[in-house]
Write a protein that holds these residues in place. Sequence first.
Motif, PDB file in Angstrom:
ATOM      1  N   CYS A 278      18.236 -40.923  23.745  1.00 50.91           N
ATOM      2  CA  CYS A 278      17.164 -39.941  23.926  1.00 50.91           C
ATOM      3  C   CYS A 278      16.949 -39.124  22.660  1.00 50.91           C
ATOM      4  CB  CYS A 278      17.509 -39.029  25.104  1.00 50.91           C
ATOM      5  SG  CYS A 278      16.310 -37.696  25.393  1.00 50.91           S
ATOM      6  N   LEU A 279      18.027 -38.700  22.018  1.00 53.34           N
ATOM      7  CA  LEU A 279      17.897 -37.897  20.804  1.00 53.34           C
ATOM      8  C   LEU A 279      17.165 -38.652  19.705  1.00 53.34           C
ATOM      9  CD1 LEU A 279      21.334 -36.043  20.491  1.00 53.34           C
ATOM     10  CD2 LEU A 279      19.106 -35.047  21.026  1.00 53.34           C
ATOM     11  N   ASN A 280      17.481 -39.916  19.520  1.00 49.52           N
ATOM     12  CA  ASN A 280      16.811 -40.687  18.474  1.00 49.52           C
ATOM     13  C   ASN A 280      15.330 -40.856  18.775  1.00 49.52           C
ATOM     14  OD1 ASN A 280      18.834 -41.053  16.595  1.00 49.52           O
ATOM     15  ND2 ASN A 280      19.595 -42.952  17.515  1.00 49.52           N
ATOM     16  N   VAL A 281      14.987 -41.064  20.053  1.00 53.57           N
ATOM     17  CA  VAL A 281      13.571 -41.195  20.409  1.00 53.57           C
ATOM     18  C   VAL A 281      12.850 -39.877  20.144  1.00 53.57           C
ATOM     19  CG1 VAL A 281      11.954 -41.564  22.304  1.00 53.57           C
ATOM     20  CG2 VAL A 281      13.982 -43.023  22.107  1.00 53.57           C
ATOM     21  N   MET A 282      13.429 -38.757  20.570  1.00 52.85           N
ATOM     22  CA  MET A 282      12.779 -37.466  20.410  1.00 52.85           C
ATOM     23  C   MET A 282      12.701 -37.053  18.936  1.00 52.85           C
ATOM     24  SD  MET A 282      11.776 -36.684  23.309  1.00 52.85           S
ATOM     25  CE  MET A 282      12.024 -37.474  24.906  1.00 52.85           C
ATOM     26  N   LYS A 283      13.734 -37.320  18.177  1.00 55.70           N
ATOM     27  CA  LYS A 283      13.700 -36.979  16.757  1.00 55.70           C
ATOM     28  C   LYS A 283      12.641 -37.794  16.026  1.00 55.70           C
ATOM     29  CE  LYS A 283      18.499 -35.392  16.253  1.00 55.70           C
ATOM     30  NZ  LYS A 283      18.358 -34.215  15.381  1.00 55.70           N
ATOM     31  N   ASN A 433      21.375 -47.928  27.553  1.00 51.30           N
ATOM     32  CA  ASN A 433      21.447 -47.907  26.089  1.00 51.30           C
ATOM     33  C   ASN A 433      20.295 -48.623  25.410  1.00 51.30           C
ATOM     34  OD1 ASN A 433      21.943 -50.621  26.368  1.00 51.30           O
ATOM     35  ND2 ASN A 433      24.146 -50.465  25.994  1.00 51.30           N
ATOM     36  N   GLY A 434      19.298 -49.020  26.191  1.00 56.53           N
ATOM     37  CA  GLY A 434      18.133 -49.686  25.622  1.00 56.53           C
ATOM     38  C   GLY A 434      18.036 -51.140  25.997  1.00 56.53           C
ATOM     39  N   ASP A 446      23.880 -44.505  15.249  1.00 55.28           N
ATOM     40  CA  ASP A 446      24.075 -43.088  14.945  1.00 55.28           C
ATOM     41  C   ASP A 446      22.825 -42.296  15.311  1.00 55.28           C
ATOM     42  OD1 ASP A 446      26.584 -43.574  13.908  1.00 55.28           O
ATOM     43  OD2 ASP A 446      25.816 -43.952  11.883  1.00 55.28           O
ATOM     44  N   VAL A 447      23.031 -41.038  15.608  1.00 52.19           N
ATOM     45  CA  VAL A 447      21.913 -40.127  15.853  1.00 52.19           C
ATOM     46  C   VAL A 447      21.349 -39.685  14.508  1.00 52.19           C
ATOM     47  CG1 VAL A 447      21.219 -37.919  16.831  1.00 52.19           C
ATOM     48  CG2 VAL A 447      22.874 -39.351  18.035  1.00 52.19           C
ATOM     49  N   MET A 448      20.041 -39.745  14.379  1.00 51.78           N
ATOM     50  CA  MET A 448      19.382 -39.422  13.122  1.00 51.78           C
ATOM     51  C   MET A 448      19.381 -37.908  12.875  1.00 51.78           C
ATOM     52  SD  MET A 448      18.445 -42.356  11.868  1.00 51.78           S
ATOM     53  CE  MET A 448      20.037 -42.903  12.506  1.00 51.78           C
ATOM     54  N   GLY A 449      19.096 -37.539  11.632  1.00 51.07           N
ATOM     55  CA  GLY A 449      18.974 -36.135  11.277  1.00 51.07           C
ATOM     56  C   GLY A 449      17.619 -35.586  11.673  1.00 51.07           C
ATOM     57  N   ASP A 450      17.284 -34.398  11.179  1.00 54.05           N
ATOM     58  CA  ASP A 450      16.039 -33.731  11.539  1.00 54.05           C
ATOM     59  C   ASP A 450      14.982 -33.949  10.469  1.00 54.05           C
ATOM     60  OD1 ASP A 450      17.264 -32.495  13.861  1.00 54.05           O
ATOM     61  OD2 ASP A 450      18.281 -31.152  12.439  1.00 54.05           O
ATOM     62  N   GLY A 451      13.732 -33.963  10.887  1.00 53.90           N
ATOM     63  CA  GLY A 451      12.633 -34.076   9.941  1.00 53.90           C
ATOM     64  C   GLY A 451      12.219 -35.498   9.667  1.00 53.90           C
ATOM     65  N   SER A 454      14.496 -38.076   7.408  1.00 48.98           N
ATOM     66  CA  SER A 454      15.735 -38.511   8.051  1.00 48.98           C
ATOM     67  C   SER A 454      15.530 -39.666   9.026  1.00 48.98           C
ATOM     68  CB  SER A 454      16.381 -37.337   8.798  1.00 48.98           C
ATOM     69  OG  SER A 454      16.689 -36.287   7.918  1.00 48.98           O
ATOM     70  N   GLN A 455      14.275 -40.000   9.317  1.00 48.86           N
ATOM     71  CA  GLN A 455      14.009 -41.058  10.299  1.00 48.86           C
ATOM     72  C   GLN A 455      13.870 -42.432   9.663  1.00 48.86           C
ATOM     73  OE1 GLN A 455      14.356 -39.741  13.296  1.00 48.86           O
ATOM     74  NE2 GLN A 455      14.462 -37.796  12.146  1.00 48.86           N
ATOM     75  N   ILE A 456      14.258 -42.579   8.425  1.00 49.66           N
ATOM     76  CA  ILE A 456      14.051 -43.844   7.724  1.00 49.66           C
ATOM     77  C   ILE A 456      14.765 -45.002   8.417  1.00 49.66           C
ATOM     78  CG2 ILE A 456      15.991 -43.367   6.144  1.00 49.66           C
ATOM     79  CD1 ILE A 456      14.386 -44.874   3.981  1.00 49.66           C
ATOM     80  N   ASN A 457      15.871 -44.752   9.060  1.00 53.05           N
ATOM     81  CA  ASN A 457      16.628 -45.812   9.735  1.00 53.05           C
ATOM     82  C   ASN A 457      16.712 -45.584  11.245  1.00 53.05           C
ATOM     83  OD1 ASN A 457      17.332 -47.303   7.339  1.00 53.05           O
ATOM     84  ND2 ASN A 457      18.855 -45.709   6.870  1.00 53.05           N
ATOM     85  N   ASN A 458      15.728 -44.882  11.803  1.00 50.36           N
ATOM     86  CA  ASN A 458      15.746 -44.617  13.236  1.00 50.36           C
ATOM     87  C   ASN A 458      15.610 -45.940  13.998  1.00 50.36           C
ATOM     88  OD1 ASN A 458      15.091 -43.824  15.958  1.00 50.36           O
ATOM     89  ND2 ASN A 458      14.480 -41.826  15.161  1.00 50.36           N
ATOM     90  N   PRO A 459      16.589 -46.318  14.839  1.00 44.53           N
ATOM     91  CA  PRO A 459      16.541 -47.607  15.530  1.00 44.53           C
ATOM     92  C   PRO A 459      15.580 -47.622  16.718  1.00 44.53           C
ATOM     93  CG  PRO A 459      18.496 -46.413  16.203  1.00 44.53           C
ATOM     94  CD  PRO A 459      17.837 -45.579  15.139  1.00 44.53           C
TER      95      PRO A 459
END
Length: 591
Positions: A278-283, A433-434, A446-451, A454-459
């Motif tokens: 959820c965090l990765n989707v929202m970020k 888990n998807g 991993d959970v991505m960072g903010d902004g 930071s989403q360059i590798n968001n799965p």
Amino acid sequence: MDTRLSLPRYPLLVLLCALSGTRSPVVAAGRSCADTRQVYAEKGYSTGTAPLTQISGEHLRLCPQDYTCCSSQMEETLALQSERDFLKAVEENSQFLLTTFTQRHRRFDEFFRELIDLSEKSMNQMFTKTYGRLFTQNAHVFQELFVELRRYYSGGSVSLSEVLSDFWSRLVERVFSLVNPQYQFSEDYLECVSKHAEQLQPFGEVPRRLRVQVSRAFIAARALSQGLATGRDIVNKCLISVNPCLTADSECVRGLMRQSYCPLCRGLPSLRPCHSLCLNVMKGCLANQGDLDTEWNNFIDALYQVSEKLEGPFNMELAADSISVKVSEAIMHMQENSVSISTKVFQGCGSPRPAPGRSKRSPKESGGNRRPFRTYSPEEKPTTAAGTNLDRLVTELKERLRPMRGFWVSLPHTICNDEKMASDVTNEDRCWNGVAGSGKTLYLPDVMGDGLVSQINNPEVEVDIARPDVRTRQLIMELRVVTNKLRHAQSGQDMDFMDSEEGSGSGGGDQSERYNDDWPGYGPNAPPYSKPPRNPDSDPAKPPRVRERNGSKWNRNNGHGRDRSATSQLSFSLFPLLSLPFMVTVAPMWR
């Protein structure tokens, strides 16, 4: 069919599930889809096309293409539902911001406006009671002052220094006539008096004290009111900027669907997404909003600091309440010193003509029978405005500003902490888990960072970090502008007029002008104040504004044709060096 979307996104995870003995989607073939049909129907959708049992998922575009309980139409419908769920979650969690900015702006605005009304009402009552008809005949001078103060507070292009300077210039003409009723003064003569008012200082130090107190309070009050309104508008724009990202084919919608409703299509409607998923989707979906964090925090800090100034040294209640009292003190000072002031005026502007039918009397005698203006006790001052007081309003505002820091970067966490949106963080081994769930399943990425960057590798959400959102860049600039204005207001400076005059500008907010009676925390034991040196290259001085008032008459009084502002600045700078005998010597220069 989009072959890129058809490929499994987690081949390694599927292999791990098989090796660990966890039930994979393929093993679940043949399971009844009754639960899926029921949940789908409860959301108000027709189940006419819903399969009775799991079928091959080759037709799926968003969910993993394994066995499924969803038809193509169901998947599309649920994708739209996931978008609505997301927007609702963002709106609900942002409601605190909208409500605070909207309500606080309304309450402060009503309060400040009523303070100005009460200040004018107090002055009218005090001066009518004390001076009677003489005041009512000249009431328009005071009315114009409050008209301009309201116009400034409402956002008008008004210089407070010029407003107050004009007020004192008009007032000195009228008071000078009142304390010298045995003479008849032409308009040209009275203009000569007002042009040299700063040199004569007929009102003592009161005009300068009032300028500092009123200017810094009104500047801070207007900046706070405008800041709260801007905060409200920026939150609305942030919410609006989320919508364009949610097109049918957007990566955000794909991620939302895979997170929220792919378990339903798998026949596992009660399974919540893993918290990290959820965090990765929202970020990913809120990447642009996350970029607001730095400027947003600066804005909230500036609002907080200005509100503290308003309940301290820039107290708007005290400033509004002091106008009538200080004007009363000023007039009383001129009355008490009318003889010396009139003598200097007569030496500089010439001997006036006696009034018809009056014997020539001294200024002291002429004013002896009049009731002098006086200061007033606290019991006679107006009560607080809008049924509250400034301390209470500021305290309530500060309590609401504190939790606003970091709002946009914490929003993904706030949404995912809702049990309706994601599984509890302590249940990460039994969640969706998807690709798999209900057994010993883990979310490995991993959970991505903010902004955005930071989403360059968001799965979960593919984000193009090379294309910053234009709307977000505009919001960042708006935040910087309003924050800069709030920061200047903390030192009594109005950005709109900073270069209009020499020194600190319209606000008269030069921090060196401090008084023990109206600036708490500054006194004999306070540390010395050092004004920073002026950089003429970066902040060139502009010529003072010319006040166009009967220019031809001014020229008749002053052969050089200078405007009042320029003459007053020159005279004021020389006045500390002039004693009364010396003024007699240089009197011809006034003509």
